[in-house]
Design a protein around this motif. Structure first.
Motif, PDB file in Angstrom:
ATOM      1  N   VAL A   3     144.798  72.959  57.276  1.00 42.68           N
ATOM      2  CA  VAL A   3     144.244  73.060  58.592  1.00 42.68           C
ATOM      3  C   VAL A   3     143.226  71.961  58.677  1.00 42.68           C
ATOM      4  N   SER A   4     143.066  71.439  59.784  1.00 45.57           N
ATOM      5  CA  SER A   4     142.128  70.387  59.958  1.00 45.57           C
ATOM      6  C   SER A   4     140.988  71.116  60.518  1.00 45.57           C
ATOM      7  N   LEU A   5     140.308  71.116  61.082  1.00 40.84           N
ATOM      8  CA  LEU A   5     139.376  72.001  61.682  1.00 40.84           C
ATOM      9  C   LEU A   5     138.048  71.789  61.067  1.00 40.84           C
ATOM     10  N   HIS A   6     137.127  72.294  61.833  1.00 37.82           N
ATOM     11  CA  HIS A   6     135.779  72.129  61.400  1.00 37.82           C
ATOM     12  C   HIS A   6     135.463  73.265  60.500  1.00 37.82           C
ATOM     13  N   GLU A  66     136.065  78.472  61.920  1.00 35.82           N
ATOM     14  CA  GLU A  66     136.291  77.487  62.973  1.00 35.82           C
ATOM     15  C   GLU A  66     137.752  77.086  63.131  1.00 35.82           C
ATOM     16  N   PHE A  67     138.682  77.890  62.645  1.00 33.21           N
ATOM     17  CA  PHE A  67     140.078  77.623  62.979  1.00 33.21           C
ATOM     18  C   PHE A  67     140.818  78.940  63.066  1.00 33.21           C
ATOM     19  N   GLN A  68     141.935  78.892  63.729  1.00 32.87           N
ATOM     20  CA  GLN A  68     142.742  80.089  63.894  1.00 32.87           C
ATOM     21  C   GLN A  68     144.174  79.679  64.198  1.00 32.87           C
ATOM     22  N   GLY A  69     145.087  80.630  64.075  1.00 32.39           N
ATOM     23  CA  GLY A  69     146.469  80.269  64.339  1.00 32.39           C
ATOM     24  C   GLY A  69     147.407  81.446  64.228  1.00 32.39           C
ATOM     25  N   LEU A  70     148.679  81.083  64.254  1.00 36.74           N
ATOM     26  CA  LEU A  70     149.759  82.063  64.241  1.00 36.74           C
ATOM     27  C   LEU A  70     150.485  81.970  62.906  1.00 36.74           C
ATOM     28  N   SER A  94     139.030  75.888  66.273  1.00 37.66           N
ATOM     29  CA  SER A  94     138.454  76.774  67.277  1.00 37.66           C
ATOM     30  C   SER A  94     136.947  76.634  67.201  1.00 37.66           C
ATOM     31  N   GLY A  95     136.272  77.290  68.102  1.00 33.34           N
ATOM     32  CA  GLY A  95     134.813  77.250  68.056  1.00 33.34           C
ATOM     33  C   GLY A  95     134.263  76.134  68.901  1.00 33.34           C
ATOM     34  N   ASN A  96     132.950  76.029  68.886  1.00 33.01           N
ATOM     35  CA  ASN A  96     132.282  75.091  69.777  1.00 33.01           C
ATOM     36  C   ASN A  96     131.559  73.969  69.066  1.00 33.01           C
ATOM     37  N   ASN A  97     131.666  73.925  67.759  1.00 29.46           N
ATOM     38  CA  ASN A  97     130.878  72.938  67.035  1.00 29.46           C
ATOM     39  C   ASN A  97     131.592  71.599  66.948  1.00 29.46           C
TER      40      ASN A  97
END
Lengths: 270, 392
Positions: A3-6, A66-70, A94-97
């Motif tokens: 996952v890439s994500l913060h 800070e990430f989410q998925g299926l 996900s998230g706001n950062n």
């Protein structure tokens, strides 16, 4: 699962985090310092298999900091003591950062596993799967610069599942060999990302040990499973690998239906 | 089903075999392929961007000095502009014509030659290391105000400095419009501006900003003095500097260091980090020949006062003084030893009881001092690819 994500760096003790995840059931930790990362564990399947023809599927939500998925899982036992599993994952940040709309990430994985199981009792099933899969991690950064990594993963997964009438429990280890096979990286992503990715490239393949604990509630054929997956690789932070993910999924024993029909038809014919 | 029991494990083995290890094939790129193909027709720019972010040695950072964040894209663009002769009226002069890398970005002429062979007014100031005295140096012991540019300190920033030189009739003789036109006609600039500024729009302000980014990024901290100072001083900068000999220095260099600290450092900086004074009269002439800073401020107290330069790479930057009157370090040392002239604005450090203070150095002391000044040379700067001419 990549996952890439913060990934917000929160240095809690594992136990604290474990309890937190389980109690909050998917409510994510939130902090202020964020970074991209390049791998996160997908949910380990811990199937409760007893006999040939058993077939289970699940669809669920997976999340990390800070990430989410299926996530989709399926497992089928076409022969006695033998089974095939397929896993699919799609996650996004996900998230706001995030510093801008250009700053995001996503990852996918699909994998197949073959293995055997042994129903030790009518409530306990042991299993061992070996599998292979592949996926991608795409991170985008400010300046519209991107890093696109492709990987393959082989794994060996011993596990056990205990199932009662209302509750089920699963535990598994997954020993991964994570091989990054391709990358297209724009230097404009800057530091420290370049250093992290260079490290990933130079150290590939990576040995990534993971563990998972699943708690399910429900009754046949439907269960709600909650799984905590933990990445135990020592230098995971230096490599931008996520420490843990949490999954919650609706789990269905498909074989229940045709076995009900079969047994119903059999009783009628009798 | 028996077939399946045999086939399943076989399939598994095949799967794992198919997934056998292979080397990671990572492709790092910076420019889009078509952009890089275009750029590479004209320029030797690496496909991986150079890192212009310098890290100060401990003896400088311990003083509170810090480098400013460098925008790599602008610095790369600035490097190209710095070396581009299209930015002059007759196409013969670039910034680098008077600021030559092998000379620590100074010139070896008394006054440099501009477009149409026009002579400049003053000696070209070394730009290595501007990082040490730019207005953007950042937080330091002396507050937020930076050290201005030019011998008469008339430019507050590197941007002001370079646009002034580009438009100076004796140097590059361009107008703002000329600058824009000159840059627009070169095909390699569009992608470089796009990288640096997000779009390809070319303005004289952007040209100036990019050159300033490059010039401000020129750092020079790899002299023998720096290595020894960092090794010896730790964080006790001033006391250890004066009382400790450097183990890697020769006896002559250590003696020269003491002479320097006792007689020169109060203006030129004991650590070569930042000169404590930004302007001074050093007794070159008894009468005012060049008004210097006074020409900018119109203050009688500033007449014949000039920038106090850092002495980093001083052995590379001959000739010396604002008018390039001294061809060698020996002549410079001799000036301070015996030639200081009385002037109404003569620096207090060069006065004793109201009269010029000559150091009266012995031949050995002069030699020692010069030996020390040679330890300030950063050989790496002379060939550092990041600062070199990118044109093919």
């Amino acid at each position: 699962m990549p996952v890439s994500l913060h990934f917000c760096v929160v240095k809690n003790e594992i136990m604290i985090r474990t309890v937190y995840y389980l109690l909050c059931a998917g409510v994510l930790l939130f902090s202020t310092a964020c970074t991209h990362y390049y791998y996160a564990p997908n949910t380990l399947q811990t199937p409760f298999l007893q006999k040939r023809g058993d077939m289970r599927v699940s669809a669920g939500y997976i999340a990390g900091d800070e990430f989410q998925g299926l996530e989709l899982h399926a497992v089928l036992s076409p022969v006695r003591y033998g089974a095939v599993m397929v896993n699919y994952l799609d996650v996004r940040n996900s998230g706001n950062n995030f510093s801008s709309n250009n700053d995001w990430g996503k990852g996918q994985l699909i994998e197949i596993g073959l293995g055997g199981y042994y129903p030790a009792t009518d409530k306990l099933s042991l299993s061992l799967f070996a599998g292979w899969g592949g996926g991608s991690v795409l991170n985008a950064y400010d300046q519209d610069a991107r890093a696109d990594l492709r990987f393959q993963r082989r794994f060996l997964q011993p596990g056990l599942a205990v199932q009662g009438r209302w509750v089920r429990f699963g535990a598994a280890l997954r020993l991964n060999q994570l091989q990054y096979v391709r990358g297209d990286i724009n230097y404009a992503i800057g530091e420290p990302h370049i250093t992290t990715i260079t490290r990933i490239e130079q150290q590939s393949p990576h040995f990534v040990p993971e563990s998972a604990f699943t708690l399910g509630v429900g009754t046949r054929p439907f269960w709600v499973n909650m799984t905590l997956n933990t990445n135990h690789k020592a230098d995971r932070t230096d490599l931008g690998f996520a420490e843990a993910t949490f999954g919650i999924a609706l789990f269905c024993e498909l074989d229940y239906f045709w076995r009900e029909q079969t047994s119903g038809a059999a009783s009628k014919s009798e | 089903m028996k077939k399946l029991r045999i086939l399943l494990p076989l399939f598994g083995v095949l799967l794992l075999a198919a997934a056998c290890n292979r080397d990671a094939d990572f492709n790092y790129y910076y420019y889009e392929p078509e952009d890089y193909a275009l750029i590479s027709q004209y320029l030797n720019l690496p496909d991986r961007p150079d890192n212009y972010q310098s890290e100060l040695p401990k003896h400088l950072s311990a003083m509170g000095l810090a480098t400013r964040p460098v925008d790599q894209d602008k610095a790369i663009l600035g490097r190209v502009l710095f070396y581009d002769k299209h930015l002059s009226k007759d196409g013969t002069v670039s910034c680098a014509s008077c600021h030559r890398q092998e000379l620590a970005f100074a010139d070896d002429k008394q006054v440099s030659t501009g477009v149409f062979n026009r002579a400049g007014d003053r000696n070209s100031i070394a730009l290595g290391s501007v990082l040490s005295f730019s207005a953007y140096y950042g937080t330091d012991l002396f507050g937020s105000s930076g050290i201005p540019f030019f011998w008469d300190n008339r430019a507050n920033t590197a941007s002001d400095q370079n646009i002034s030189s580009m438009t100076n009739p004796k140097e590059m003789d361009m107008t703002h419009a000329d600058i824009v036109t000159a840059v627009q006609t070169q095909p390699y600039y569009e992608p470089l501006f796009r990288m640096a500024f997000g779009n390809g729009q070319i303005t004289s302000e952007r040209v100036s900003e990019a050159i300033a980014e490059f010039v401000n990024a020129i750092g020079s901290f790899n002299s023998k003095f720096d290595h020894e100072a960092e090794k010896s001083l730790g964080y006790n900068v001033y006391s250890n500097l004066e009382f400790n000999s450097f183990s890697g220095f020769t006896d002559a260099e250590n003696r020269g260091k003491l002479i320097y600290l006792n007689n020169c450092a109060s203006c030129h900086s004991p650590t070569q980090g930042r000169p404590p004074k930004i302007k001074a009269n050093n007794g070159l002439d008894a009468a005012t020949v060049d008004v210097g800073v006074g020409g900018i401020t119109n203050s009688s107290y500033d007449m014949a006062m000039f920038k106090v330069p850092l002495l980093r790479n001083i052995a590379l930057t001959a000739p010396y003084m604002h008018d390039g009157r001294f061809a060698t370090l020996e002549e410079v040392v001799e000036h301070y030893s015996s030639g200081v002239q009385a002037h109404q604005n003569l620096s207090p450090e060069l006065l004793v009881n109201g009269t010029p203070r000559n150091l009266n150095l012995s031949a050995q002391e002069k030699s020692d001092l010069i030996a020390f000044l040679h330890t300030l040379t950063d050989e790496q700067l002379k060939t550092d690819q990041r600062y070199s001419d990118p044109f093919k």
